[in-house]
Write an enzyme that holds these catalytic residues in place. Sequence first.
Site, PDB file in Angstrom:
ATOM      1  N   HIS A 166     -86.752 -83.626   3.464  1.00 43.35           N
ATOM      2  CA  HIS A 166     -85.592 -83.204   4.243  1.00 43.35           C
ATOM      3  C   HIS A 166     -86.053 -82.533   5.550  1.00 43.35           C
ATOM      4  O   HIS A 166     -87.237 -82.253   5.729  1.00 43.35           O
ATOM      5  CB  HIS A 166     -84.687 -82.257   3.434  1.00 43.35           C
ATOM      6  CG  HIS A 166     -85.383 -81.055   2.910  1.00 43.35           C
ATOM      7  ND1 HIS A 166     -85.708 -80.880   1.583  1.00 43.35           N
ATOM      8  CD2 HIS A 166     -85.844 -79.943   3.542  1.00 43.35           C
ATOM      9  CE1 HIS A 166     -86.313 -79.728   1.419  1.00 43.35           C
ATOM     10  NE2 HIS A 166     -86.416 -79.139   2.593  1.00 43.35           N
TER      11      HIS A 166
HETATM   12  C1  T46 Z   1     -89.620 -76.742   2.470  1.00 43.47           C
HETATM   13  C2  T46 Z   1     -90.347 -76.721   1.190  1.00 43.47           C
HETATM   14  C3  T46 Z   1     -91.721 -76.190   1.316  1.00 43.47           C
HETATM   15  C4  T46 Z   1     -82.186 -72.159  -3.513  1.00 43.47           C
HETATM   16  O1  T46 Z   1     -81.148 -71.958  -4.166  1.00 43.47           O
HETATM   17  N1  T46 Z   1     -82.693 -71.163  -2.722  1.00 43.47           N
HETATM   18  C5  T46 Z   1     -83.813 -71.350  -1.978  1.00 43.47           C
HETATM   19  O2  T46 Z   1     -84.231 -70.417  -1.254  1.00 43.47           O
HETATM   20  C6  T46 Z   1     -84.493 -72.622  -2.036  1.00 43.47           C
HETATM   21  C7  T46 Z   1     -85.740 -72.883  -1.215  1.00 43.47           C
HETATM   22  C8  T46 Z   1     -83.973 -73.596  -2.839  1.00 43.47           C
HETATM   23  N2  T46 Z   1     -82.842 -73.365  -3.574  1.00 43.47           N
HETATM   24  C9  T46 Z   1     -82.324 -74.433  -4.445  1.00 43.47           C
HETATM   25  C10 T46 Z   1     -81.690 -75.575  -3.652  1.00 43.47           C
HETATM   26  C11 T46 Z   1     -81.983 -76.805  -4.498  1.00 43.47           C
HETATM   27  O3  T46 Z   1     -80.950 -76.953  -5.463  1.00 43.47           O
HETATM   28  O4  T46 Z   1     -83.395 -75.032  -5.184  1.00 43.47           O
HETATM   29  C12 T46 Z   1     -83.270 -76.440  -5.232  1.00 43.47           C
HETATM   30  C13 T46 Z   1     -84.482 -77.117  -4.626  1.00 43.47           C
HETATM   31  O5  T46 Z   1     -84.552 -76.719  -3.261  1.00 43.47           O
HETATM   32  P1  T46 Z   1     -85.242 -77.575  -2.109  1.00 43.47           P
HETATM   33  O6  T46 Z   1     -84.762 -78.969  -2.141  1.00 43.47           O
HETATM   34  O7  T46 Z   1     -85.056 -76.824  -0.845  1.00 43.47           O
HETATM   35  O8  T46 Z   1     -86.767 -77.514  -2.574  1.00 43.47           O
HETATM   36  P2  T46 Z   1     -88.077 -78.084  -1.914  1.00 43.47           P
HETATM   37  O9  T46 Z   1     -89.205 -77.438  -2.614  1.00 43.47           O
HETATM   38  O10 T46 Z   1     -88.042 -79.568  -1.912  1.00 43.47           O
HETATM   39  O11 T46 Z   1     -88.085 -77.624  -0.383  1.00 43.47           O
HETATM   40  C14 T46 Z   1     -88.320 -76.272  -0.031  1.00 43.47           C
HETATM   41  C15 T46 Z   1     -87.620 -75.950   1.293  1.00 43.47           C
HETATM   42  O12 T46 Z   1     -86.241 -76.211   1.245  1.00 43.47           O
HETATM   43  C16 T46 Z   1     -88.180 -76.771   2.413  1.00 43.47           C
HETATM   44  O13 T46 Z   1     -87.586 -76.402   3.629  1.00 43.47           O
HETATM   45  O14 T46 Z   1     -90.199 -76.883   3.524  1.00 43.47           O
HETATM   46  O15 T46 Z   1     -89.693 -75.999   0.145  1.00 43.47           O
END
Ligand code: T46
Length: 133
Positions: free
Chosen positions: A48
């Site tokens: 993303h």
């Molecule tokens: C990036 C990489 C390194 C939350 O509720 N709070 C939070 O602070 C975060 C980060 C996530 N979430 C929830 C949202 C989704 O339902 O956890 C789930 C997975 O989140 P996300 O798709 O953001 O996870 P990653 O690890 O794919 O990505 C994250 C960051 O969003 C992204 O910007 O660079 O970690």
Amino acid sequence: MEIQLVEIPKIVNAQGNIGVIEKDVIPFDIKRVYYLYDVPSSAKRGGHAHKNLQQLLVPLSGSFDVILKNGTDEITITLNKPDKGLLINNHIWRELNNFSSGAVCMVLASGIYDEDDYIRNYKDYLKYIKDKK
Ligand code: T46
């Protein structure tokens, strides 16, 4: 595309080092800290871009790869040094993979969690950055 690596100041000591991230080390105020851990080696994270969020990724332990895309260029960087962080600006697509056993990715973020700030579909991302030009 430029890779923006940030050298994290450290206090070196034979008994162990201290990495210190103070106000001037990164170009934004930190509003949130989160970390990825217990990530299976087969996992693919990210996939993303963010409309506004800026982040610094720090490999506190182990290693992982970060693929950055801006719609034109693509770069892969391996993060494996706790004193070198990767700055990711808004509008940059990121994917993370190849996590080593025990890898921990700490993320310092410029904003709180906001699902509306995400662009999770690559076609939508390409359209978004084209429209922004
Ligand atoms: C990036 C990489 C390194 C939350 O509720 N709070 C939070 O602070 C975060 C980060 C996530 N979430 C929830 C949202 C989704 O339902 O956890 C789930 C997975 O989140 P996300 O798709 O953001 O996870 P990653 O690890 O794919 O990505 C994250 C960051 O969003 C992204 O910007 O660079 O970690």
